[in-house]
Design an enzyme around this catalytic site. Structure first.
Site, PDB file in Angstrom:
ATOM      1  N   LYS A  19     -48.333  51.793 -49.381  1.00 25.11           N
ATOM      2  CA  LYS A  19     -49.771  51.679 -49.648  1.00 25.11           C
ATOM      3  C   LYS A  19     -50.328  52.979 -50.250  1.00 25.11           C
ATOM      4  O   LYS A  19     -50.988  52.961 -51.281  1.00 25.11           O
ATOM      5  CB  LYS A  19     -50.549  51.350 -48.354  1.00 25.11           C
ATOM      6  CG  LYS A  19     -50.083  50.090 -47.649  1.00 25.11           C
ATOM      7  CD  LYS A  19     -50.915  49.782 -46.411  1.00 25.11           C
ATOM      8  CE  LYS A  19     -50.793  50.775 -45.276  1.00 25.11           C
ATOM      9  NZ  LYS A  19     -49.499  50.822 -44.596  1.00 25.11           N
ATOM     10  N   ARG A  49     -44.687  64.135 -41.385  1.00 25.15           N
ATOM     11  CA  ARG A  49     -45.819  63.724 -40.556  1.00 25.15           C
ATOM     12  C   ARG A  49     -45.352  63.648 -39.113  1.00 25.15           C
ATOM     13  O   ARG A  49     -44.247  63.172 -38.846  1.00 25.15           O
ATOM     14  CB  ARG A  49     -46.294  62.335 -41.006  1.00 25.15           C
ATOM     15  CG  ARG A  49     -47.429  62.400 -41.990  1.00 25.15           C
ATOM     16  CD  ARG A  49     -47.700  61.071 -42.592  1.00 25.15           C
ATOM     17  NE  ARG A  49     -47.943  60.008 -41.609  1.00 25.15           N
ATOM     18  CZ  ARG A  49     -48.332  58.783 -41.948  1.00 25.15           C
ATOM     19  NH1 ARG A  49     -48.524  58.483 -43.210  1.00 25.15           N
ATOM     20  NH2 ARG A  49     -48.531  57.863 -41.034  1.00 25.15           N
ATOM     21  N   ARG A  89     -57.203  46.828 -40.263  1.00 23.13           N
ATOM     22  CA  ARG A  89     -55.875  46.760 -39.656  1.00 23.13           C
ATOM     23  C   ARG A  89     -55.837  45.779 -38.493  1.00 23.13           C
ATOM     24  O   ARG A  89     -54.823  45.682 -37.823  1.00 23.13           O
ATOM     25  CB  ARG A  89     -55.501  48.154 -39.147  1.00 23.13           C
ATOM     26  CG  ARG A  89     -54.238  48.703 -39.793  1.00 23.13           C
ATOM     27  CD  ARG A  89     -54.149  50.168 -39.412  1.00 23.13           C
ATOM     28  NE  ARG A  89     -52.823  50.658 -39.485  1.00 23.13           N
ATOM     29  CZ  ARG A  89     -52.385  51.494 -40.421  1.00 23.13           C
ATOM     30  NH1 ARG A  89     -53.167  51.857 -41.404  1.00 23.13           N
ATOM     31  NH2 ARG A  89     -51.166  51.960 -40.376  1.00 23.13           N
ATOM     32  N   ARG A 136     -45.449  51.879 -34.237  1.00 22.74           N
ATOM     33  CA  ARG A 136     -46.310  51.559 -35.389  1.00 22.74           C
ATOM     34  C   ARG A 136     -45.942  50.184 -35.945  1.00 22.74           C
ATOM     35  O   ARG A 136     -46.808  49.425 -36.351  1.00 22.74           O
ATOM     36  CB  ARG A 136     -46.175  52.638 -36.469  1.00 22.74           C
ATOM     37  CG  ARG A 136     -47.025  53.869 -36.136  1.00 22.74           C
ATOM     38  CD  ARG A 136     -46.553  55.103 -36.853  1.00 22.74           C
ATOM     39  NE  ARG A 136     -46.675  55.050 -38.284  1.00 22.74           N
ATOM     40  CZ  ARG A 136     -45.981  55.833 -39.116  1.00 22.74           C
ATOM     41  NH1 ARG A 136     -45.127  56.722 -38.640  1.00 22.74           N
ATOM     42  NH2 ARG A 136     -46.159  55.737 -40.408  1.00 22.74           N
ATOM     43  N   ARG A 139     -39.139  60.472 -44.868  1.00 24.07           N
ATOM     44  CA  ARG A 139     -40.314  60.891 -45.654  1.00 24.07           C
ATOM     45  C   ARG A 139     -40.692  62.351 -45.429  1.00 24.07           C
ATOM     46  O   ARG A 139     -40.720  62.835 -44.306  1.00 24.07           O
ATOM     47  CB  ARG A 139     -41.477  59.977 -45.276  1.00 24.07           C
ATOM     48  CG  ARG A 139     -42.810  60.371 -45.867  1.00 24.07           C
ATOM     49  CD  ARG A 139     -43.729  59.204 -45.922  1.00 24.07           C
ATOM     50  NE  ARG A 139     -44.208  58.772 -44.628  1.00 24.07           N
ATOM     51  CZ  ARG A 139     -45.024  57.716 -44.465  1.00 24.07           C
ATOM     52  NH1 ARG A 139     -45.394  56.996 -45.494  1.00 24.07           N
ATOM     53  NH2 ARG A 139     -45.433  57.382 -43.258  1.00 24.07           N
TER      54      ARG A 139
END
Ligand code: ADP
Length: 213
Positions: A17, A159, A92, A170, A126
Site C-alpha cells: 500500500k 520498523r 481498517r 498484524r 523490509r
C-alpha cells in the site's frame, strides 16, 4: 487530468500500500495519507498520544477508533476539496468505514491482493531509509552495501513492528477486522482487485490502466 478522486488502499500488511501510493504521488497531484505513517510520526515526535499509540503498534493491534477517526477526519478537513486523496491503511475495520462514509465518498477501493507467504517474506526483510524513505528488502531488493541506502548512504532502519511476533498479530488483525471491508466496498460497487504479488512498478502500471487520474 481529472481531479478530486477519493481512493482507499486495502490489503494485508506488506501488500505494498505505502510503496505503491508513494510512487503514484510522484506522477500525479495526489495527497497520500497513511495512518501508520501518521502514528509513527507521533512516536518519533514523542507527541501526547505516543505512549498509548505505541502500546497498540508494538502488539500489532489497531489503535482505538476514537483516536484514529478523529485524526483522519482532521487531516482530510485540512486538504483542499478538489485534490485527489489516497487513504493508505484507513479504514481498517467496518466501523471506521462507516464513519468515513459520513464525509468522504470513496470512488475506488483498491484491494492489493497477496499471499501470506509473500507478506511474511516482504515484511521480515523490509528496511527503510530514514532520509529518503526508499524501501529495500533483504530477500528481493537488497541495497548494494548491506544496511546502507544506495542513494544517500544513510543507515537503513527496520520498523520496530516488523518482528515475527508482531507480524503474526498484524496478519490476524487484518483477517479479523480489515478483510470484511472487501465485501463492504464490493457492495458499494467501487472495489478494484489488483494482484500485488508482483513488482510494484507493474502494479502501478495496472492501476494507471484502470484509473485516469
Ligand atoms: P502495515 O499495513 O504494514 O501493518 P501500517 O503502517 O499501515 O502498516 O500500520 C502500522 C500499524 O499502525 C498497525 O499495525 C496499527 O497498529 C496502526 N494502524 C494503522 N492504520 C490504522 C487504522 N486505520 N486503525 C487503527 N490502527 C491503525
Amino acid at each position: 487530468m481529472s481531479k478530486n478522486l477519493k481512493i482507499i488502499f486495502l490489503g494485508a500488511p506488506g501488500s505494498g500500500k505505502g510503496t505503491v501510493a508513494e510512487k503514484l504521488i510522484k506522477d500525479y497531484d495526489i495527497v497520500h495519507l497513511s495512518t501508520g505513517a501518521i502514528f509513527r510520526e507521533e512516536l518519533t515526535n514523542n507527541g501526547p498520544l505516543s505512549e498509548k499509540i505505541n502500546s497498540y503498534l508494538e502488539k500489532g493491534e489497531l489503535v482505538p477508533d476514537d483516536i484514529t477517526n478523529e485524526l483522519v477526519k482532521n487531516k482530510i478537513n485540512n486538504i483542499h476539496d478538489n485534490r485527489s486523496i489516497i487513504l493508505d491503511g484507513y479504514p481498517r475495520n467496518v466501523d471506521q468505514a462507516k464513519f468515513l462514509d459520513t464525509f468522504f465518498k470513496v470512488d475506488y477501493a483498491i484491494y492489493l491482493k497477496i499471499s501470506d507467504e509473500v507478506v511474511i517474506k516482504r515484511i521480515s526483510g523490509r528496511m527503510t531509509c530514514p532520509t529518503c524513505n526508499k524501501i529495500y528488502n533483504e530477500h528481493f531488493k537488497a541495497p548494494k552495501e548491506p544496511g546502507i541506502c544506495d542513494i544517500d548512504k544513510s543507515l537503513l532502519v527496520k520498523r520496530s513492528d516488523d518482528n515475527p511476533e508482531t507480524i503474526k498479530n498484524r496478519l490476524k488483525t487484518y483477517y479479523d477486522s480489515t478483510f470484511p471491508l472487501i465485501d463492504f466496498y464490493k457492495n458499494k460497487n467501487c472495489l478494484v482487485e489488483m494482484d500485488s504479488g508482483i513488482e510494484s512498478d507493474e502494479v502501478i502500471k495496472n492501476i494507471k490502466e484502470l484509473i485516469s487520474f
